[in-house]
Design a protein around this motif. Structure first.
Motif, PDB file in Angstrom:
ATOM      1  N   GLU A 141       0.853  -1.190   0.000  1.00 47.60           N
ATOM      2  CA  GLU A 141       0.000   0.000   0.000  1.00 47.60           C
ATOM      3  C   GLU A 141       0.890   1.242   0.000  1.00 47.60           C
ATOM      4  N   ASP A 200       0.987   6.380   4.287  1.00 48.81           N
ATOM      5  CA  ASP A 200       0.247   7.511   4.847  1.00 48.81           C
ATOM      6  C   ASP A 200       1.199   8.636   5.252  1.00 48.81           C
ATOM      7  N   THR A 227      -4.918   5.259   5.447  1.00 47.44           N
ATOM      8  CA  THR A 227      -5.341   3.870   5.556  1.00 47.44           C
ATOM      9  C   THR A 227      -6.413   3.745   6.632  1.00 47.44           C
ATOM     10  N   ARG A 278      -8.722  -3.714   5.128  1.00 49.74           N
ATOM     11  CA  ARG A 278      -7.729  -2.615   5.182  1.00 49.74           C
ATOM     12  C   ARG A 278      -7.768  -1.851   3.866  1.00 49.74           C
ATOM     13  N   GLN A 303      -7.493   1.937   1.545  1.00 48.02           N
ATOM     14  CA  GLN A 303      -6.783   3.215   1.458  1.00 48.02           C
ATOM     15  C   GLN A 303      -7.608   4.236   0.684  1.00 48.02           C
TER      16      GLN A 303
END
Lengths: 91, 454
Positions: free
Chosen positions: B53, B56, B82, B107, B109
Motif C-alpha cells: 500500500e 500515509d 489507511t 484494510r 486506502q
C-alpha cells in the motif's frame, strides 16, 4: 528518549490541543494539504491537531536549534537551552 | 532498473521509491496528457497478509515545468490514509471483495488530490478509493471491475487512479547487473558465455501507480491546447517525487509521530538517469534535489561511465565509441535540455538552456496510429524521449544512445559502431505477461498472488 523526558518536554512547551490550530479535515478523514514540495517554502504552515513538537539541536557548539512542529521549522540560537539539555542528558 | 532501488538510501524505503515515470498524449483522448508515477518496486503478488500500500506518511507529487527553468509550475499532490475496519483479525480481507465498499475488505486506502499552481493551492478531491491488491480468485474474483471502480473522474477535469498495477517496465536485470551482459550477446562479452534469450526479471511483479489524465491546455504556460510542435509552449518537463517529514519519533507502543517539513527522498524524470548516469556516492543527494540543480551532474552526462565500459566489456565491438573523446552533447540534449529544433525534422522538445533531468513531452505531437517501441530512434515521434509510453523499450533506446547511435544528431563526423544499433536486452512488450491497456490507467491488471506465488 524515555517517555518521561519526552512527555514532560511536550508538556512544558504548553502545546495543548486547544492552543493548536487544527487543519481542515475532510469527510474521509484526510487532512487537507498544508504545504508544497520539499525545498519550497511551506504554504499555510499551521500546526495541526495532534502534531508533536520536536527540538533538534543541530549544532551544540553554536547553540543552533531547529524546532519542528507540523510542517513548520524554525531555526534559532539558544546556547542556554542547549546547555540545559546537555546537562539533563548527562544527568 | 529504470529507477527501482536505484540509490542506496531509497533502496531501503520502497514505499517512497519512485520507480518509473510515464508522460504521453493519451492515445484514446488526445486532448489530454496522462502522467503516471510508479512506486513500491518488485512486489511479489503473494506478499500478504500485509499487502502493499502507499505510505500515509509519504507525500507523493508529480511536477510539471512549462517554462523551462527546472522548477515546478504545476504540482499534483497525493496524500493517502489507511483505514482498518477490524483490528482484531490478521486478515486483509475476511471474504471475497466484490466492491470497493465491501465489508469483507478490512484494510482500505483513501487519498486526496491537490493541484498547486503558483500561489493557488486547490484540493481537487478527497476520500478517493484505491482498489485492493490483487490477491486471488477467491478474494478478488473480478479484479478489473474493482480497479475500474477506482478510476475517478474529477469535476475539475482530471481523471485519477492510485493503486496496484502490473509492472510494465521490462528489463533483464540478472544480465545487466552481471557486468553489463546483454543477452543474447553474452558470447561477445569480455567473460563470454553461450548466447541465450533475454529474461524479463520484472515479469509477474507489481507496482503501485499514481495515474492522472489532465487536459493538455491546463498544463501549458499560456493555457492553450498545443497544436504546433515547433512552439516552445507545446513542451512540458515532468518529474515525480516522494517526500517524508523531517523527523519521526517512535514511542514505546509501536506508534510513531512525524513532524517537520517535507523532505524529498526520491525523484525521477528520465528513466535510468539516477540509476546509470549518477555515481553511487551522489545518488542519495540527487534524490533530494530539484531538477533545477542538475547542472552539477552535467559532467556525468557528457562523459557517461557506461559509454567507457561498453568497449572494455565488449572487446573490439565498439571501436568508434572507444575513440570518441568529445562531450556527449547528444545525451545532454536528450536528458538535460531537450532536443532543440532543427535536429530531427518536425520535432523538438527543447526547454531552454537550463540543464535539468525532466521527462520532456511535446504535447503537440499526436499519438501515432502505429507505435514503434524504440520511440524516436524508431522514427516514432510520439515515443521516448518525447515523453515516455508504457511500452517503450527504454533499455534498448538508452543503451543504443549511450553506445553512440545518437551522436550523429549533433556530430556528423561520427559513425556509430555497427553493433550500437543492434543493442537490446532481448525483450519486448511481449515479455510482460499482463499487457498494457489501451485506456486509462494504461498499465496492465496486476498479477494475483494465487496464480503468481513466486
Amino acid at each position: 528518549m524515555s517517555k518521561l523526558s519526552r512527555r514532560s518536554f511536550l508538556a512544558r512547551t504548553a502545546v495543548t490541543a486547544a492552543a493548536v490550530t487544527g487543519g481542515a479535515v475532510t469527510l474521509a478523514g484526510i487532512e487537507a494539504p498544508a504545504l508544497v514540495a520539499a525545498g519550497s517554502r511551506p504554504r499555510s504552515p499551521r500546526p495541526t491537531r495532534g502534531d508533536v513538537l520536536v527540538a533538534h539541536v543541530r549544532n551544540i557548539s553554536t547553540g543552533e536549534v531547529a524546532v519542528l512542529m507540523g510542517t513548520r521549522e524554525v531555526v534559532y540560537r539558544d546556547r542556554n537551552l542547549v546547555a540545559h539539555l546537555l546537562a539533563a542528558v548527562r544527568g | 532498473m529504470s529507477s527501482h532501488r536505484e540509490a542506496p538510501g531509497i533502496s531501503k524505503d520502497p514505499v517512497a521509491d519512485n520507480t518509473d515515470l510515464y508522460a504521453f498524449v493519451s492515445p484514446d483522448a488526445p486532448d489530454t496528457v496522462t502522467l503516471i508515477a510508479n512506486y513500491l518496486p518488485l512486489q511479489g503478488p503473494a506478499g500478504g497478509p500485509n499487502f502493499y500500500e502507499f505510505g500515509d506518511d509519504v507525500l507523493y507529487q508529480i511536477y510539471v515545468d512549462n517554462d523551462g527553468d527546472g522548477r515546478p509550475d504545476i504540482t499534483y499532490q497525493f496524500r493517502f490514509q489507511t483505514q482498518l475496519r477490524n483490528p482484531n483479525t490478521f486478515l486483509y480481507n475476511t471474504g471475497p471483495i466484490a466492491s470497493l465498499n465491501d465489508p469483507n475488505w478490512n484494510r482500505r486506502q483513501f487519498y486526496s488530490v491537490t493541484r498547486v499552481q503558483g500561489e493557488d493551492e486547490r484540493v481537487l478531491a478527497t476520500g478517493l478509493s484505491s482498489p485492493p491488491c490483487n490477491i486471488g480468485p477467491r478474494s478478488t474474483p473480478n479484479y478489473p471491475a474493482l480497479a475500474g471502480a477506482a478510476v475517478h473522474h474529477l469535476s475539475s477535469g482530471e481523471t485519477v487512479f492510485a493503486g496496484q498495477r502490473a509492472e510494465e517496465f521490462y528489463v533483464d536485470l540478472g544480465a545487466v547487473f552481471d557486468l553489463a551482459v546483454l543477452r543474447p550477446f553474452e558470447n561477445l562479452h569480455l567473460i563470454p558465455t553461450p548466447a541465450t534469450p533475454g529474461v524479463n526479471a520484472t515479469n509477474r511483479l507489481n507496482v503501485h501507480s499514481i495515474a492522472i489524465k489532465v487536459p493538455r491546455a491546463s498544463l501549458t504556460r499560456d493555457g492553450s491546447s498545443p497544436t504546433d510542435p515547433s512552439r516552445a509552449s507545446s513542451v512540458i518537463g515532468v518529474w515525480a517525487a516522494a517526500s517524508r517529514r523531517r523527523a519521526k519519533i517512535r514511542d514505546d507502543e509501536g506508534d510513531a509521530d512525524d513532524t517537520g517539513a517535507w523532505v524529498q527522498v526520491s525523484r525521477l524524470g528520465n528513466p535510468l538517469f539516477n540509476e546509470v548516469i549518477v555515481p553511487m556516492g551522489s545518488k542519495d543527494r540527487w534524490n533530494a534535489l530539484a531538477p533545477s540543480a542538475d547542472n552539477q551532474f552535467a559532467g556525468d552526462v557528457l562523459h557517461p561511465e557506461l559509454a567507457r565500459l561498453l568497449p572494455v566489456l565488449y572487446p573490439g565491438v565498439f571501436p568508434n565509441l572507444a575513440a570518441y573523446g568529445k562531450d556527449r552533447a547528444d545525451l545532454a540534449a536528450i536528458l538535460l535540455t531537450g532536443i532543440p529544433p532543427g535536429i530531427i525534422p518536425g520535432f523538438q522538445n527543447f526547454t531552454g538552456t537550463t540543464q535539468a533531468d525532466m521527462l520532456r513531452l511535446n504535447m503537440a505531437v499526436p499519438p501515432g496510429s502505429s507505435n514503434n517501441i524504440l520511440g524516436i530512434l524508431g522514427g516514432d515521434l510520439a515515443g521516448f524521449p518525447n515523453g515516455r509510453r508504457v511500452f517503450d523499450d527504454i533499455v534498448a533506446i538508452e543503451l543504443r544512445a549511450v553506445a553512440g547511435v545518437t551522436i550523429p544528431l549533433v556530430d556528423h563526423t561520427f559513425t556509430p559502431d555497427g553493433a550500437a544499433s543492434l543493442l537490446t536486452s532481448g525483450l519486448s512488450p511481449a515479455s510482460v505477461n499482463s499487457p498494457s491497456l489501451s485506456s486509462f490507467p494504461y498499465l496492465g491488471v496486476p498479477y494475483d498472488g494465487f496464480d503468481n506465488p513466486s
